[in-house]
Design a protein around this motif. Sequence first.
Motif, PDB file in Angstrom:
ATOM      1  N   PRO A 290      23.149  39.697  48.577  1.00 17.82           N
ATOM      2  CA  PRO A 290      22.600  38.560  47.825  1.00 17.82           C
ATOM      3  C   PRO A 290      21.157  38.814  47.406  1.00 17.82           C
ATOM      4  O   PRO A 290      20.426  39.543  48.086  1.00 17.82           O
ATOM      5  CB  PRO A 290      22.699  37.393  48.818  1.00 17.82           C
ATOM      6  CG  PRO A 290      23.755  37.813  49.792  1.00 17.82           C
ATOM      7  CD  PRO A 290      23.654  39.299  49.902  1.00 17.82           C
ATOM      8  N   ILE A 291      20.744  38.186  46.304  1.00 12.75           N
ATOM      9  CA  ILE A 291      19.441  38.448  45.697  1.00 12.75           C
ATOM     10  C   ILE A 291      18.604  37.179  45.610  1.00 12.75           C
ATOM     11  O   ILE A 291      19.099  36.119  45.205  1.00 12.75           O
ATOM     12  CB  ILE A 291      19.601  39.006  44.264  1.00 12.75           C
ATOM     13  CG1 ILE A 291      20.598  40.163  44.223  1.00 12.75           C
ATOM     14  CG2 ILE A 291      18.243  39.406  43.695  1.00 12.75           C
ATOM     15  CD1 ILE A 291      20.170  41.400  44.924  1.00 12.75           C
ATOM     16  N   VAL A 292      17.322  37.319  45.935  1.00 12.64           N
ATOM     17  CA  VAL A 292      16.293  36.335  45.589  1.00 12.64           C
ATOM     18  C   VAL A 292      15.202  37.093  44.859  1.00 12.64           C
ATOM     19  O   VAL A 292      14.748  38.143  45.327  1.00 12.64           O
ATOM     20  CB  VAL A 292      15.714  35.631  46.829  1.00 12.64           C
ATOM     21  CG1 VAL A 292      14.509  34.780  46.436  1.00 12.64           C
ATOM     22  CG2 VAL A 292      16.763  34.769  47.511  1.00 12.64           C
ATOM     23  N   SER A 293      14.785  36.592  43.705  1.00 12.65           N
ATOM     24  CA  SER A 293      13.765  37.284  42.920  1.00 12.65           C
ATOM     25  C   SER A 293      12.806  36.296  42.286  1.00 12.65           C
ATOM     26  O   SER A 293      13.188  35.163  41.955  1.00 12.65           O
ATOM     27  CB  SER A 293      14.421  38.132  41.825  1.00 12.65           C
ATOM     28  OG  SER A 293      13.455  38.709  40.961  1.00 12.65           O
ATOM     29  N   THR A 294      11.572  36.738  42.109  1.00 11.84           N
ATOM     30  CA  THR A 294      10.676  35.964  41.266  1.00 11.84           C
ATOM     31  C   THR A 294      11.198  36.027  39.828  1.00 11.84           C
ATOM     32  O   THR A 294      11.761  37.036  39.406  1.00 11.84           O
ATOM     33  CB  THR A 294       9.249  36.529  41.309  1.00 11.84           C
ATOM     34  OG1 THR A 294       9.287  37.940  41.100  1.00 11.84           O
ATOM     35  CG2 THR A 294       8.574  36.242  42.635  1.00 11.84           C
ATOM     36  N   ASP A 295      11.015  34.949  39.119  1.00  9.33           N
ATOM     37  CA  ASP A 295      11.450  34.894  37.713  1.00  9.33           C
ATOM     38  C   ASP A 295      10.360  35.513  36.849  1.00  9.33           C
ATOM     39  O   ASP A 295       9.774  34.875  35.979  1.00  9.33           O
ATOM     40  CB  ASP A 295      11.701  33.442  37.315  1.00  9.33           C
ATOM     41  CG  ASP A 295      12.397  33.326  35.960  1.00  9.33           C
ATOM     42  OD1 ASP A 295      12.845  34.366  35.436  1.00  9.33           O
ATOM     43  OD2 ASP A 295      12.477  32.207  35.434  1.00  9.33           O
ATOM     44  N   CYS A 296      10.094  36.777  37.130  1.00  6.27           N
ATOM     45  CA  CYS A 296       8.975  37.449  36.484  1.00  6.27           C
ATOM     46  C   CYS A 296       9.418  38.103  35.185  1.00  6.27           C
ATOM     47  O   CYS A 296      10.591  38.455  35.019  1.00  6.27           O
ATOM     48  CB  CYS A 296       8.378  38.504  37.428  1.00  6.27           C
ATOM     49  SG  CYS A 296       9.477  39.870  37.846  1.00  6.27           S
ATOM     50  N   PRO A 297       8.498  38.262  34.252  1.00 11.55           N
ATOM     51  CA  PRO A 297       8.837  39.024  33.060  1.00 11.55           C
ATOM     52  C   PRO A 297       8.975  40.492  33.438  1.00 11.55           C
ATOM     53  O   PRO A 297       8.205  40.990  34.243  1.00 11.55           O
ATOM     54  CB  PRO A 297       7.638  38.774  32.135  1.00 11.55           C
ATOM     55  CG  PRO A 297       6.506  38.416  33.054  1.00 11.55           C
ATOM     56  CD  PRO A 297       7.114  37.759  34.240  1.00 11.55           C
ATOM     57  N   VAL A 298      10.005  41.209  32.914  1.00 16.26           N
ATOM     58  CA  VAL A 298      10.946  40.695  31.947  1.00 16.26           C
ATOM     59  C   VAL A 298      12.383  40.975  32.351  1.00 16.26           C
ATOM     60  O   VAL A 298      13.307  40.487  31.708  1.00 16.26           O
ATOM     61  CB  VAL A 298      10.701  41.331  30.555  1.00 16.26           C
ATOM     62  CG1 VAL A 298       9.450  40.788  29.889  1.00 16.26           C
ATOM     63  CG2 VAL A 298      10.660  42.847  30.640  1.00 16.26           C
ATOM     64  N   GLY A 299      12.620  41.757  33.388  1.00 17.29           N
ATOM     65  CA  GLY A 299      13.963  42.233  33.663  1.00 17.29           C
ATOM     66  C   GLY A 299      14.851  41.377  34.550  1.00 17.29           C
ATOM     67  O   GLY A 299      16.044  41.217  34.269  1.00 17.29           O
ATOM     68  N   PRO A 300      14.344  40.818  35.649  1.00 13.94           N
ATOM     69  CA  PRO A 300      15.220  40.164  36.620  1.00 13.94           C
ATOM     70  C   PRO A 300      16.106  39.064  36.051  1.00 13.94           C
ATOM     71  O   PRO A 300      17.287  38.975  36.399  1.00 13.94           O
ATOM     72  CB  PRO A 300      14.234  39.597  37.653  1.00 13.94           C
ATOM     73  CG  PRO A 300      13.111  40.581  37.637  1.00 13.94           C
ATOM     74  CD  PRO A 300      12.964  40.966  36.181  1.00 13.94           C
ATOM     75  N   THR A 301      15.583  38.241  35.162  1.00 15.35           N
ATOM     76  CA  THR A 301      16.412  37.160  34.630  1.00 15.35           C
ATOM     77  C   THR A 301      17.561  37.695  33.772  1.00 15.35           C
ATOM     78  O   THR A 301      18.622  37.080  33.699  1.00 15.35           O
ATOM     79  CB  THR A 301      15.557  36.152  33.828  1.00 15.35           C
ATOM     80  OG1 THR A 301      16.352  35.008  33.506  1.00 15.35           O
ATOM     81  CG2 THR A 301      15.023  36.769  32.542  1.00 15.35           C
ATOM     82  N   GLU A 302      17.367  38.867  33.134  1.00 17.27           N
ATOM     83  CA  GLU A 302      18.458  39.480  32.372  1.00 17.27           C
ATOM     84  C   GLU A 302      19.532  40.006  33.309  1.00 17.27           C
ATOM     85  O   GLU A 302      20.731  39.816  33.072  1.00 17.27           O
ATOM     86  CB  GLU A 302      17.924  40.614  31.492  1.00 17.27           C
ATOM     87  CG  GLU A 302      17.049  40.140  30.352  1.00 17.27           C
ATOM     88  CD  GLU A 302      16.609  41.282  29.443  1.00 17.27           C
ATOM     89  OE1 GLU A 302      17.412  42.196  29.168  1.00 17.27           O
ATOM     90  OE2 GLU A 302      15.442  41.263  29.003  1.00 17.27           O
ATOM     91  N   ILE A 303      19.119  40.673  34.383  1.00 21.88           N
ATOM     92  CA  ILE A 303      20.087  41.212  35.333  1.00 21.88           C
ATOM     93  C   ILE A 303      20.854  40.093  36.022  1.00 21.88           C
ATOM     94  O   ILE A 303      22.083  40.156  36.171  1.00 21.88           O
ATOM     95  CB  ILE A 303      19.370  42.071  36.387  1.00 21.88           C
ATOM     96  CG1 ILE A 303      18.650  43.246  35.737  1.00 21.88           C
ATOM     97  CG2 ILE A 303      20.369  42.588  37.431  1.00 21.88           C
ATOM     98  CD1 ILE A 303      17.744  44.013  36.696  1.00 21.88           C
ATOM     99  N   LEU A 304      20.138  39.049  36.429  1.00 22.02           N
ATOM    100  CA  LEU A 304      20.750  37.960  37.185  1.00 22.02           C
ATOM    101  C   LEU A 304      21.334  36.878  36.293  1.00 22.02           C
ATOM    102  O   LEU A 304      21.803  35.855  36.793  1.00 22.02           O
ATOM    103  CB  LEU A 304      19.709  37.346  38.133  1.00 22.02           C
ATOM    104  CG  LEU A 304      19.157  38.296  39.203  1.00 22.02           C
ATOM    105  CD1 LEU A 304      18.057  37.619  40.008  1.00 22.02           C
ATOM    106  CD2 LEU A 304      20.261  38.791  40.123  1.00 22.02           C
ATOM    107  N   ALA A 305      21.346  37.126  34.971  1.00 22.68           N
ATOM    108  CA  ALA A 305      21.918  36.172  34.006  1.00 22.68           C
ATOM    109  C   ALA A 305      21.348  34.774  34.228  1.00 22.68           C
ATOM    110  O   ALA A 305      22.081  33.795  34.396  1.00 22.68           O
ATOM    111  CB  ALA A 305      23.440  36.161  34.105  1.00 22.68           C
ATOM    112  N   ALA A 306      20.020  34.710  34.233  1.00 25.66           N
ATOM    113  CA  ALA A 306      19.283  33.445  34.341  1.00 25.66           C
ATOM    114  C   ALA A 306      19.643  32.664  35.603  1.00 25.66           C
ATOM    115  O   ALA A 306      19.632  31.430  35.608  1.00 25.66           O
ATOM    116  CB  ALA A 306      19.499  32.591  33.099  1.00 25.66           C
TER     117      ALA A 306
END
Length: 360
Positions: A290-306
């Motif tokens: 499982p993943i927890v990530s900061t919603d930082c620019p620019v990659g994580p939100t693309e990988i985690l599909a928002a």
Amino acid sequence: MIVSIILPDLRPGGAERLHVNLAEEWGRSGVSTEFVLRNAVGELLNHLPASAKVVDLKAARVRNVLGPLIQYLKESKPDAIIAAMWPLTVFAPLAARLAGYQGRVIISEHSPLSIAYRRHGRLHQLVMRASQRVCYPLADVRVAVSSGIADDLASLSGLSLKQFTVIHNPAALGKVNANAACPEQLSGRPGPIILTVGTLKPVKRHDLLIEAFARLPASLGATLCILGEGPMREELEQQIDRLGLQGRVLLPGFAVDPGPWYGHSDLFVLSSDYEGFGNVIVEAMEYGVPIVSTDCPVGPTEILAAGQYGALVPVGDAHALSQAILAALTEKGDQAALKLRAKDFAIEIIAQKYLELLAS
């Protein structure tokens, strides 16, 4: 086909590692690679495919790289070149033009440059923008490793967004070993294991993660493992001592193969201020972590599909990060969905996309 990969060096960064992995995958298709390095240093030199050659430009400073690179292209004449990371991404197409090079020229950017260099002053920004505007058009293809980077590059360079091609990083290597032995440092620990992987440098905000970890209930018995090496080690060690977290926060150093660490972790956390992509998120997903990530620019939100495949929290917010970690540890994650998502970034898929560009 001979492909030259132009990099600053082979220290263990995300961009460096992915090119080593691409070279290995291309080798299976009969493509030879030459790593053309500003300086031939770095731990990953010992992990190149046996068929890969290394060319040391011996350029003490970036500004000294143009002459040796022109000479290399005149003498070696590879079928194609891939240059990664500004300012090599402007020197390489310029060198190719000055050398009369006739092969394919591909440049790839792995970081949101407007953020990465925002503290370098106005003059630096002007030089960066001007160099991109002049030299980017000299390349045959301009690759961004995420849509966010493509947007950033278009804004910086003044080029149309259509002039950039998005190819995500080949972070899923298909080498998951479910039976890998537990790393000794993690063995026998009673509570959940929280893992992060990355160079110990300010942008990764390991200090924020340690602060968030300190807010977790002690009764949880959790262990935080920060896998990586870098200039902030001493500062992080002091923070661990100051917060009384000795023995609960581990700094094992750099691992060539982080697989066993992913395989024996209960949660992966990324706490960065910014990322170009976020290879380590995909690596963790491939193991179903499982993943927890900061919603930082620019990659994580693309990988985690928002947020569909993991929790996203505001950048720099230790409280929100701590709460998300606690929630993730008490929920049952969908391992199958995470592993399936990771396959979107499989190395064989990404390697083929690059080969299509190289052969066009």
